[in-house]
Design a protein around this motif. Structure first.
Motif, PDB file in Angstrom:
ATOM      1  N   TYR A  48       0.838  -1.202   0.000  1.00  0.00           N
ATOM      2  CA  TYR A  48       0.000   0.000   0.000  1.00  0.00           C
ATOM      3  C   TYR A  48       0.877   1.258   0.000  1.00  0.00           C
ATOM      4  O   TYR A  48       0.616   2.243  -0.707  1.00  0.00           O
ATOM      5  N   GLY A  49       1.968   1.236   0.776  1.00  0.00           N
ATOM      6  CA  GLY A  49       2.861   2.383   0.835  1.00  0.00           C
ATOM      7  C   GLY A  49       3.523   2.671  -0.502  1.00  0.00           C
ATOM      8  O   GLY A  49       3.823   3.827  -0.813  1.00  0.00           O
ATOM      9  N   ARG A  50       3.745   1.612  -1.315  1.00  0.00           N
ATOM     10  CA  ARG A  50       4.391   1.815  -2.617  1.00  0.00           C
ATOM     11  C   ARG A  50       3.383   2.168  -3.709  1.00  0.00           C
ATOM     12  O   ARG A  50       3.703   2.894  -4.646  1.00  0.00           O
ATOM     13  N   SER A  51       2.141   1.666  -3.576  1.00  0.00           N
ATOM     14  CA  SER A  51       1.183   1.828  -4.678  1.00  0.00           C
ATOM     15  C   SER A  51       0.013   2.728  -4.338  1.00  0.00           C
ATOM     16  O   SER A  51      -0.752   3.125  -5.231  1.00  0.00           O
ATOM     17  N   ASP A  52      -0.173   3.031  -3.055  1.00  0.00           N
ATOM     18  CA  ASP A  52      -1.313   3.827  -2.595  1.00  0.00           C
ATOM     19  C   ASP A  52      -2.644   3.123  -2.889  1.00  0.00           C
ATOM     20  O   ASP A  52      -3.680   3.760  -3.041  1.00  0.00           O
ATOM     21  N   LYS A  53      -2.593   1.778  -2.997  1.00  0.00           N
ATOM     22  CA  LYS A  53      -3.791   0.978  -3.206  1.00  0.00           C
ATOM     23  C   LYS A  53      -3.792  -0.181  -2.210  1.00  0.00           C
ATOM     24  O   LYS A  53      -2.743  -0.656  -1.784  1.00  0.00           O
ATOM     25  N   PHE A  54      -5.007  -0.617  -1.857  1.00  0.00           N
ATOM     26  CA  PHE A  54      -5.137  -1.714  -0.908  1.00  0.00           C
ATOM     27  C   PHE A  54      -5.146  -3.065  -1.646  1.00  0.00           C
ATOM     28  O   PHE A  54      -5.971  -3.284  -2.540  1.00  0.00           O
ATOM     29  N   PHE A  55      -4.224  -3.934  -1.244  1.00  0.00           N
ATOM     30  CA  PHE A  55      -4.182  -5.297  -1.770  1.00  0.00           C
ATOM     31  C   PHE A  55      -4.144  -6.282  -0.590  1.00  0.00           C
ATOM     32  O   PHE A  55      -3.532  -6.010   0.453  1.00  0.00           O
ATOM     33  N   VAL A  56      -4.799  -7.393  -0.804  1.00  0.00           N
ATOM     34  CA  VAL A  56      -4.861  -8.451   0.210  1.00  0.00           C
ATOM     35  C   VAL A  56      -3.978  -9.606  -0.236  1.00  0.00           C
ATOM     36  O   VAL A  56      -3.989  -9.991  -1.407  1.00  0.00           O
TER      37      VAL A  56
END
Length: 289
Positions: free
Chosen positions: A63-71
């Motif tokens: 998330y810190g690298r892409s600014d998106k939430f991944f599970v």
């Protein structure tokens, strides 16, 4: 507690893990990959966050690298039923002169305990069946230390005796063993009915592993004097000189083993052997890596 494993054997077997090539898609957690995705133990892939996902499963570094939430999604690891079949026919009473109190059947009991405890450690279920002239002794597939103890109590008085019929045994075995279950057969391979059972179950699509129980005497036939040889199952006797019989015995015994191996291979049975006196972990590591 009854224990068929020596302290050094138990230490070597602690790292043993059962691995079924066919186990997929059961409920619960075990050491076997399934095709279902979820919060398992082995990482499989990332997917986009969905409402209802647990926050602890979010990969915050990503998330810190892409600014998106991944599970983080993983393969669910599914338990398998490990079935142990022990040949308790009369030939399993054979032992080597160096250790006459440790017969093939004693080694088979130790191997059965090792398989059961490996299943216990990884959350799998196990069951057992013993076959002898006295009939079939059966323990249903279950888990837990108490079930392990019940198996040890059942095996402790077991004696190698006579032979057994195959046809009456095959049908109930096939009904019990599921498509994803694992069957481990502990036998010297001399009992044709049990070889038939193993090949029939494997031909029905089940995973069957066969441990051929051998003595060092029959492997090497290093006999220096005259002996009376007795077949424990038929009672037939042969008087002969060890050195004079060695070449003939090894040739015929080798041919009989080659025939057994060909039958098992043709049915898709995975096989290895255990020679009395060798560490118990060797055949199991050859089977399970």
């Amino acid at each position: 507690m009854i224990d068929f494993l020596a302290a050094d054997e138990r230490a070597r077997l602690k790292s043993l893990r059962l691995a079924s090539r066919r186990a997929q898609g059961a409920d619960g957690l075990g050491q076997h990959q399934s095709r279902s995705r979820g919060a398992g133990l082995e990482f499989a892939q990332y997917r986009a966050y969905e409402r209802g996902d647990e926050p602890r499963r979010v990969d915050w570094k990503l998330y810190g690298r892409s600014d998106k939430f991944f599970v983080r999604e993983a393969e669910r690891e599914s338990p398998v039923n490990a079935w142990i079949i022990i040949d308790a026919s009369a030939s399993m009473s054979q032992a080597d002169e160096a250790r006459p109190d440790h017969a093939r059947l004693d080694a088979a009991k130790g191997l059965a305990q090792a398989v059961a405890e490996a299943a216990l450690r990884q959350g799998d279920r196990f069951g057992w069946m013993t076959l002898s002239a006295a009939g079939v002794r059966f323990g249903p597939a279950s888990g837990g230390a108490r079930h392990r103890d019940r198996m040890l109590l059942d095996l402790e008085p077991l004696k190698a005796d006579g032979d057994f019929a195959g046809d009456d045994v095959v049908r109930p075995l096939l009904a019990r063993i599921g498509a994803r279950d694992l069957l481990v057969v502990l036998s010297d391979g001399f009992e044709a009915a049990l070889v038939e059972i193993a090949t029939k179950i494997a031909s029905a699509g089940r995973e069957v592993l066969f441990v051929e129980m051998l003595t060092a005497a029959e492997r090497d036939f290093d006999i220096k004097d005259g002996r009376r040889f007795i077949d424990p199952e038929t009672g037939r006797e042969l008087l002969g000189d060890g050195p004079a019989l060695k070449a003939t015995f090894l040739r015929r015994f080798g041919a009989a083993r080659a025939d057994l191996h060909a039958r098992l291979d043709a049915a898709g049975v995975v096989r290895t052997d255990h020679v009395l006196g060798e560490p118990l972990d060797r055949p199991l590591r050859r089977l399970f890596g």
